[in-house]
Design an enzyme around this catalytic site. Structure first.
Site, mmCIF file in Angstrom:
data_model
loop_
_atom_site.group_PDB
_atom_site.id
_atom_site.type_symbol
_atom_site.label_atom_id
_atom_site.label_comp_id
_atom_site.label_asym_id
_atom_site.label_seq_id
_atom_site.Cartn_x
_atom_site.Cartn_y
_atom_site.Cartn_z
ATOM 1 N N HIS A 225 28.049 -18.710 -37.586
ATOM 2 C CA HIS A 225 28.522 -18.832 -36.205
ATOM 3 C C HIS A 225 27.437 -19.532 -35.400
ATOM 4 O O HIS A 225 26.267 -19.121 -35.428
ATOM 5 C CB HIS A 225 28.832 -17.457 -35.618
ATOM 6 C CG HIS A 225 29.983 -16.780 -36.273
ATOM 7 N ND1 HIS A 225 30.473 -15.551 -35.873
ATOM 8 C CD2 HIS A 225 30.774 -17.163 -37.312
ATOM 9 C CE1 HIS A 225 31.499 -15.208 -36.640
ATOM 10 N NE2 HIS A 225 31.700 -16.174 -37.522
ATOM 11 N N TYR A 227 26.116 -20.769 -31.829
ATOM 12 C CA TYR A 227 26.117 -20.739 -30.375
ATOM 13 C C TYR A 227 24.753 -21.233 -29.888
ATOM 14 O O TYR A 227 24.241 -22.219 -30.408
ATOM 15 C CB TYR A 227 26.449 -19.326 -29.873
ATOM 16 C CG TYR A 227 27.884 -18.932 -30.165
ATOM 17 C CD1 TYR A 227 28.915 -19.259 -29.284
ATOM 18 C CD2 TYR A 227 28.221 -18.247 -31.332
ATOM 19 C CE1 TYR A 227 30.239 -18.916 -29.554
ATOM 20 C CE2 TYR A 227 29.530 -17.897 -31.610
ATOM 21 C CZ TYR A 227 30.541 -18.233 -30.719
ATOM 22 O OH TYR A 227 31.849 -17.900 -30.991
ATOM 23 N N GLU A 254 32.732 -19.805 -36.282
ATOM 24 C CA GLU A 254 32.838 -19.745 -34.821
ATOM 25 C C GLU A 254 31.797 -20.695 -34.261
ATOM 26 O O GLU A 254 30.723 -20.868 -34.841
ATOM 27 C CB GLU A 254 32.524 -18.351 -34.263
ATOM 28 C CG GLU A 254 33.563 -17.299 -34.437
ATOM 29 C CD GLU A 254 33.163 -16.000 -33.720
ATOM 30 O OE1 GLU A 254 32.336 -16.052 -32.778
ATOM 31 O OE2 GLU A 254 33.666 -14.940 -34.123
ATOM 32 N N TRP A 284 35.659 -21.140 -31.065
ATOM 33 C CA TRP A 284 35.900 -19.908 -30.308
ATOM 34 C C TRP A 284 36.125 -20.291 -28.854
ATOM 35 O O TRP A 284 35.291 -20.952 -28.257
ATOM 36 C CB TRP A 284 34.705 -18.960 -30.420
ATOM 37 C CG TRP A 284 35.017 -17.649 -29.780
ATOM 38 C CD1 TRP A 284 34.932 -17.329 -28.455
ATOM 39 C CD2 TRP A 284 35.528 -16.491 -30.445
ATOM 40 N NE1 TRP A 284 35.346 -16.047 -28.250
ATOM 41 C CE2 TRP A 284 35.717 -15.508 -29.446
ATOM 42 C CE3 TRP A 284 35.846 -16.187 -31.767
ATOM 43 C CZ2 TRP A 284 36.205 -14.236 -29.742
ATOM 44 C CZ3 TRP A 284 36.327 -14.930 -32.064
ATOM 45 C CH2 TRP A 284 36.506 -13.963 -31.055
#
Length: 542
Positions: A225, A227, A254, A284
């Protein structure tokens, strides 16, 4: 992941994979009945590569929003990752509900990744459940899932370890995989990384080969994921290349693009690297986030894509441009080698200094045309500038008083590409704004903290024709300063702010809207601007 709990900024993933000779073995033929792993790649039962291009959808919190599956499919997605609960933290999704979700995915020709969300942040979040509990939930759904190996991937648990002792992730992950295999599951299994999915300490990266080898079927894929930890191109490419070079299957399960208080994710590199390496990505998320900057659509409305949604679906390396439907749905197969016919010669309309619209006669195909790629031709080279699922597209980000040459290719679900259309030459206008626009602007503060805040501006076209190449102007009254923006580019002089669009927000359709988000600095007072103009015309405020 409705509320992101990452607390670290700009940390480089640590650890290394095993020797370069380590790799994912091809899965045994007897178990390769559906989606499976072969030579480190995710493939369908017929051996075709399957590259996920899709989104996450928070089904467990919004069980009535099942129309979302049809909506994301209509925008070009080939996969949806569905949030479920095993009842540990949220309301349990029953076997009947999960069966209905799988049926709806299949009806909408989407591959379905099912995940248990209750494991999020285990070890750091006291409310989180264990991977063993998640495995028990999947075993309880065995009657629903067996036979769906062509259509369903089982993601054991979402972000199943926090930042507290992430090395504890490895053994429970192996145990959960073995528990499912011993129960007779033959599906491809997906495992998320620790550190709230971002693996900034490199635990999954260092132990990937060991975890992979624990699956006797070889049908295991790793999910990272991405971010705000992944805010540089080097971090992103280093991490993905480490798995690809070791022939260990991975996808971006994500990711986000809008910046937050921890950093600004480099979504452009994530998407470009995934396309270059032929890896899947799942953005996401569709809608309903407690932090709405991560909503791809506003209020589950596919006609109201946020700037983040426009980036994912219609931007460079986005879903419209790169998604291919799974061949299990009949949209393509290894035997389909016939390319579509060449599209008609494109014609240009609505030409401004920075924008134009191209339209062409649709191509034909023996199975069906799934999309078009628009290229700029310069001498003997080509550059892809836009993609569309229909026979028209907006081209943005052009330079005033410049001659461009464009052409179009058609493609089908099997990946066959047509011959190139004839070219069209178009000269953009010398400059000037779009006259007589009708607009309304909504301004809201999403969140505040000492010395800073996050805002959102929605620009709605209330006129009858599209607005292109716009400039929005407004002024702050209390010394606020824009520090970062997505969906547009700001310039500021004192309190006066001017915003020009990103490529994916440049066109505002008639009766449509675009959304620009930003973070800013502030003092004790943070009054909202009271007046906005678009291309020199005063807008109503909402």
């Amino acid at each position: 992941m409705l509320t992101r709990l990452v607390t670290l900024l700009g940390l480089v993933a640590l650890g290394v994979l095993g020797p370069a000779t380590a790799h994912a073995q091809s899965s045994p033929g007897a178990l390769a009945t559906g989606i499976h792993i072969s030579d480190g790649r995710l493939v369908e039962g017929n051996g075709n590569d399957f590259i996920m291009r899709g989104v996450n959808h928070a089904h467990t919190w919004y069980p009535g929003e099942t129309q979302s599956l049809a909506d994301v499919k209509a925008l070009g997605a080939n996969t949806v990752r569905v949030v479920l609960s095993n009842g540990h933290r949220w309301t349990k999704n029953s076997a009947a509900d999960v069966a209905a979700v799988v049926s709806q995915c299949k009806a909408n020709r989407l591959i379905c990744v099912l995940e248990v969300h209750d494991t999020t942040g285990y070890g750091e979040d006291a409310a989180a459940g264990t991977l063993d509990q998640a495995a028990d939930y999947w075993i309880g759904l065995k009657d629903v899932l067996v036979g769906e190996e062509n259509y369903v991937i089982v993601n054991i648990g979402n972000e199943p370890w926090g930042n507290t002792n992430p090395a504890g992730w490895t053994d429970p992950t192996i145990a959960a995989i073995k528990k499912l295999r011993n129960a007779g599951f033959e599906h491809t299994i997906m495992v998320d990384a620790p550190n709230w999915g971002q693996d900034w300490q490199g635990v999954m990266r260092a132990n990937a080969q060991t975890v992979y080898d624990a699956d006797t079927t070889g049908n295991l894929i790793f999910s990272i994921h991405m971010y705000s930890v992944y805010d540089t191109a080097q971090e992103i490419t280093d991490y993905l290349n480490a798995f690809v070079n070791a022939e260990l299957p991975i996808l971006i399960g994500e990711f986000g693009g809008p910046p937050d208080q921890w950093g600004d994710p480099d979504e452009d590199t994530m998407m470009a690297a995934a396309q270059r390496l032929r890896l899947g990505y799942l953005a996401w998320s569709w809608s309903g986030n407690t932090d709405p900057i991560l909503d791809l659509s506003i209020g589950f409305d596919p006609s109201r894509l946020s700037s983040w949604g426009q980036r994912i679906f219609n931007g460079a390396n986005g879903i419209a441009q790169t998604s291919r439907e799974a061949t299990v749905f009949g949209g393509g197969n290894p035997g389909d080698t016939q390319a579509p016919s060449a599209p008609g010669t494109p014609t240009a309309s609505a030409v401004t200094a920075t924008f134009l619209r191209l339209t062409w006669t649709a191509a034909t195909d023996n199975v069906g045309v799934t999309g078009y790629d628009v290229v700029r031709v310069s001498g003997g080279s080509e550059t892809t500038v836009a993609a569309s699922t229909t026979n028209t597209v907006a081209v943005t980000g052009l330079t005033a008083d410049t001659t461009y040459t464009f052409a179009v290719y058609a493609r089908d679900a099997a990946g066959n590409r047509s011959a190139r259309s004839a070219t069209v030459n178009v000269t953009t206008d010398e400059g000037g704004s779009t006259p007589g626009v009708g607009c309304s602007v909504g301004y809201r503060i999403v969140g505040e903290w000492p010395g800073g805040f996050q805002g959102e501006i929605t620009i709605r076209n209330t006129g009858t024709t599209a607005i292109s190449g716009w400039t929005l102007a407004f002024a702050f009254a209390n010394g606020q300063t824009v520090t970062n923006m997505w969906g547009g580019t700001p310039t500021q002089n004192g309190g006066a702010v001017r915003v020009t669009p990103a490529s994916y927000t440049s066109t505002i359709p008639a009766a449509g809207s675009v959304t620009v988000g930003f973070t800013g600095s502030k003092g004790a007072t943070n009054t909202a601007p009271t007046a906005f103009s678009l291309n020199g015309s005063t807008c109503a405020t909402t």
